[in-house]
Design a protein around this motif. Structure first.
Motif, PDB file in Angstrom:
ATOM      1  N   VAL A   7      53.718 -21.387   5.620  1.00  0.00           N
ATOM      2  CA  VAL A   7      53.779 -20.262   6.562  1.00  0.00           C
ATOM      3  C   VAL A   7      54.561 -19.115   5.933  1.00  0.00           C
ATOM      4  O   VAL A   7      55.656 -19.308   5.404  1.00  0.00           O
ATOM      5  CB  VAL A   7      54.449 -20.690   7.881  1.00  0.00           C
ATOM      6  N   ASN A   8      53.988 -17.916   5.998  1.00  0.00           N
ATOM      7  CA  ASN A   8      54.681 -16.697   5.572  1.00  0.00           C
ATOM      8  C   ASN A   8      55.437 -16.113   6.760  1.00  0.00           C
ATOM      9  O   ASN A   8      54.841 -15.868   7.809  1.00  0.00           O
ATOM     10  CB  ASN A   8      53.680 -15.651   5.056  1.00  0.00           C
ATOM     11  N   ILE A   9      56.724 -15.892   6.606  1.00  0.00           N
ATOM     12  CA  ILE A   9      57.527 -15.251   7.651  1.00  0.00           C
ATOM     13  C   ILE A   9      58.047 -13.927   7.099  1.00  0.00           C
ATOM     14  O   ILE A   9      58.856 -13.901   6.162  1.00  0.00           O
ATOM     15  CB  ILE A   9      58.705 -16.144   8.090  1.00  0.00           C
ATOM     16  N   ILE A  10      57.557 -12.824   7.669  1.00  0.00           N
ATOM     17  CA  ILE A  10      57.950 -11.488   7.221  1.00  0.00           C
ATOM     18  C   ILE A  10      59.016 -10.950   8.170  1.00  0.00           C
ATOM     19  O   ILE A  10      58.767 -10.750   9.360  1.00  0.00           O
ATOM     20  CB  ILE A  10      56.742 -10.532   7.198  1.00  0.00           C
ATOM     21  N   ALA A 131      48.457 -12.408   4.836  1.00  0.00           N
ATOM     22  CA  ALA A 131      47.756 -12.936   6.011  1.00  0.00           C
ATOM     23  C   ALA A 131      46.411 -13.534   5.653  1.00  0.00           C
ATOM     24  O   ALA A 131      45.930 -14.457   6.329  1.00  0.00           O
ATOM     25  CB  ALA A 131      47.572 -11.820   7.045  1.00  0.00           C
ATOM     26  N   ALA A 132      45.785 -13.035   4.599  1.00  0.00           N
ATOM     27  CA  ALA A 132      44.488 -13.569   4.179  1.00  0.00           C
ATOM     28  C   ALA A 132      44.636 -14.865   3.393  1.00  0.00           C
ATOM     29  O   ALA A 132      43.655 -15.580   3.186  1.00  0.00           O
ATOM     30  CB  ALA A 132      43.758 -12.533   3.323  1.00  0.00           C
ATOM     31  N   THR A 133      45.864 -15.169   2.983  1.00  0.00           N
ATOM     32  CA  THR A 133      46.101 -16.352   2.152  1.00  0.00           C
ATOM     33  C   THR A 133      46.608 -17.542   2.963  1.00  0.00           C
ATOM     34  O   THR A 133      46.038 -18.635   2.905  1.00  0.00           O
ATOM     35  CB  THR A 133      47.125 -16.031   1.038  1.00  0.00           C
ATOM     36  N   TYR A 134      47.670 -17.315   3.740  1.00  0.00           N
ATOM     37  CA  TYR A 134      48.278 -18.384   4.542  1.00  0.00           C
ATOM     38  C   TYR A 134      48.666 -17.844   5.917  1.00  0.00           C
ATOM     39  O   TYR A 134      48.772 -16.623   6.098  1.00  0.00           O
ATOM     40  CB  TYR A 134      49.523 -18.941   3.843  1.00  0.00           C
ATOM     41  N   PRO A 135      48.912 -18.734   6.889  1.00  0.00           N
ATOM     42  CA  PRO A 135      49.384 -18.277   8.205  1.00  0.00           C
ATOM     43  C   PRO A 135      50.607 -17.383   8.058  1.00  0.00           C
ATOM     44  O   PRO A 135      51.548 -17.724   7.324  1.00  0.00           O
ATOM     45  CB  PRO A 135      49.735 -19.589   8.921  1.00  0.00           C
ATOM     46  N   SER A 162      54.661  -0.815  18.224  1.00  0.00           N
ATOM     47  CA  SER A 162      53.976  -0.113  17.131  1.00  0.00           C
ATOM     48  C   SER A 162      53.770  -1.032  15.928  1.00  0.00           C
ATOM     49  O   SER A 162      52.733  -0.979  15.261  1.00  0.00           O
ATOM     50  CB  SER A 162      54.769   1.130  16.710  1.00  0.00           C
ATOM     51  N   ILE A 163      54.754  -1.904  15.638  1.00  0.00           N
ATOM     52  CA  ILE A 163      54.622  -2.839  14.516  1.00  0.00           C
ATOM     53  C   ILE A 163      53.530  -3.859  14.798  1.00  0.00           C
ATOM     54  O   ILE A 163      52.716  -4.179  13.923  1.00  0.00           O
ATOM     55  CB  ILE A 163      55.971  -3.539  14.242  1.00  0.00           C
ATOM     56  N   LEU A 164      53.493  -4.359  16.025  1.00  0.00           N
ATOM     57  CA  LEU A 164      52.436  -5.302  16.402  1.00  0.00           C
ATOM     58  C   LEU A 164      51.070  -4.652  16.293  1.00  0.00           C
ATOM     59  O   LEU A 164      50.112  -5.251  15.776  1.00  0.00           O
ATOM     60  CB  LEU A 164      52.666  -5.790  17.839  1.00  0.00           C
ATOM     61  N   TYR A 165      50.960  -3.399  16.756  1.00  0.00           N
ATOM     62  CA  TYR A 165      49.694  -2.674  16.690  1.00  0.00           C
ATOM     63  C   TYR A 165      49.257  -2.467  15.247  1.00  0.00           C
ATOM     64  O   TYR A 165      48.082  -2.618  14.910  1.00  0.00           O
ATOM     65  CB  TYR A 165      49.841  -1.316  17.389  1.00  0.00           C
ATOM     66  N   LYS A 166      50.236  -2.151  14.363  1.00  0.00           N
ATOM     67  CA  LYS A 166      49.898  -1.864  12.969  1.00  0.00           C
ATOM     68  C   LYS A 166      49.524  -3.122  12.195  1.00  0.00           C
ATOM     69  O   LYS A 166      48.553  -3.130  11.438  1.00  0.00           O
ATOM     70  CB  LYS A 166      51.089  -1.179  12.280  1.00  0.00           C
ATOM     71  N   THR A 167      50.279  -4.193  12.373  1.00  0.00           N
ATOM     72  CA  THR A 167      50.025  -5.410  11.600  1.00  0.00           C
ATOM     73  C   THR A 167      48.930  -6.274  12.212  1.00  0.00           C
ATOM     74  O   THR A 167      48.200  -6.950  11.489  1.00  0.00           O
ATOM     75  CB  THR A 167      51.301  -6.243  11.475  1.00  0.00           C
ATOM     76  N   GLN A 168      48.872  -6.277  13.574  1.00  0.00           N
ATOM     77  CA  GLN A 168      47.897  -7.107  14.296  1.00  0.00           C
ATOM     78  C   GLN A 168      47.990  -8.573  13.877  1.00  0.00           C
ATOM     79  O   GLN A 168      46.981  -9.253  13.677  1.00  0.00           O
ATOM     80  CB  GLN A 168      46.478  -6.559  14.103  1.00  0.00           C
ATOM     81  N   LEU A 169      49.220  -9.035  13.716  1.00  0.00           N
ATOM     82  CA  LEU A 169      49.493 -10.419  13.338  1.00  0.00           C
ATOM     83  C   LEU A 169      50.327 -11.102  14.420  1.00  0.00           C
ATOM     84  O   LEU A 169      50.945 -10.427  15.259  1.00  0.00           O
ATOM     85  CB  LEU A 169      50.253 -10.449  12.014  1.00  0.00           C
TER      86      LEU A 169
END
Length: 301
Positions: A7-10, A131-135, A162-169
């Motif tokens: 899992v990637n945690i940013i 996001a295209a590689t791992y959760p 705004s961050i949620l809208y931009k990343t959509q993750l």
């Protein structure tokens, strides 16, 4: 993709929110659980890290040299450094993929100037590639004591939206420094519109109160789907709940984000296929016009 994927945690947060210190607490917590993470620092301007980064942008790019060479200010230097680092992203992802089989979590620390990472092309490339590689889960760190007033609370929630809208993750808001001030007031304001109104009424009336009142109505739908957790980077409070929320976000990634991304990729492939077929038809049409004969471009008169 297997649910056992790493899992990637940013980590994203304003300067002073305790983002980097919280990442160190998460790092220590995972070491205690015998699941040491792989840590990547993406902040070229940080003077000192409280943890040992496995990959550090500062080893690739000299922030101060970039500022001097390109005649840039602090923010421009950070942005340019991030752009230069992104040109090596394929090498970074190659290392990450090699570590994937033995690592459960990849932790990414980002610049405190959150707009540089969130709204820049390089930030989007890094986020989308991960996001295209791992959760992948985006954690927005909030300074709880500085959010105790309705105005600063609303500002933070607008940033989060705004961050949620931009990343959509998959997204998690981590209210940090709960050892100083509990985050329960923020949870109460998000769940109970009248409680937020009462907090506004205790302030002097004015244009801003009316604006924040209207904005809270707009954000009501955002709150209903928002994951929230209270944590303390100082004491380690809330770490178990933090990772319970991360697990929920990973589940959302597999159930919603990944299928949506695959549909978009399939749509893109179909469009590329149509474009190629159209180009082929144009070529065949051009050949049929000339009957396959060579066309003399410069005929003598």
């Amino acid at each position: 993709m297997s649910d056992a994927s790493p899992v990637n945690i940013i980590m994203i947060g304003m300067a002073g929110s305790g983002k980097t210190t919280l990442l160190q607490r998460i790092n220590a917590y995972l070491h205690e659980k015998k699941t040491p993470p792989y840590v990547l620092n993406l902040d070229p301007a940080v003077a000192k890290l409280p943890f040992q980064a496995n990959i550090d942008i500062r080893d690739t790019v000299d922030y101060k040299q970039v500022m001097a060479e390109y005649n840039l200010g602090p923010n421009g230097g950070i942005l340019t450094s991030l752009n230069l680092f992104t040109t090596k992203l394929d090498q970074v992802m190659s290392i990450v993929e090699k570590r994937a089989s033995s690592t459960k979590y990849f932790l990414f620390d980002t610049p405190g100037q959150i707009e540089i990472f969130t709204w820049s092309a390089s930030g989007a490339i890094i986020t989308n590639t991960l996001a295209a590689t791992y959760p992948t889960v985006v954690v927005y760190v909030v300074d709880t004591p500085r959010t105790a007033s309705p105005a600063t609370f609303m500002s933070n929630m607008m940033y989060a939206c705004s961050i949620l809208y931009k990343t959509q993750l998959p997204f998690l808001v981590a209210f940090n420094k709960t050892d100083v001030v509990s985050h329960e007031f923020a949870v109460n304001w998000m769940e109970d519109f009248e409680a937020f109104q009462q907090a506004l009424m205790r302030q002097e009336e004015g244009f801003m109160n009316s604006l924040m009142n209207s904005m809270s109505l707009v954000l009501d739908e955002f709150y209903s789907h928002l994951r929230v957790v209270g944590v303390s980077a100082m004491t380690g409070q809330g770490m178990d709940e933090f990772f319970a929320k991360i697990d929920e976000a990973v589940k959302e990634y597999h159930e919603e984000f990944r299928p949506s991304m695959e549909k978009q990729l399939e749509k893109k492939r179909e469009q590329e296929k149509k474009d190629k077929e159209q180009q082929l038809r144009r070529l065949m049409h051009d050949l049929s016009v000339t009957d396959g004969k060579e066309v003399e471009l410069n005929k003598s008169k």
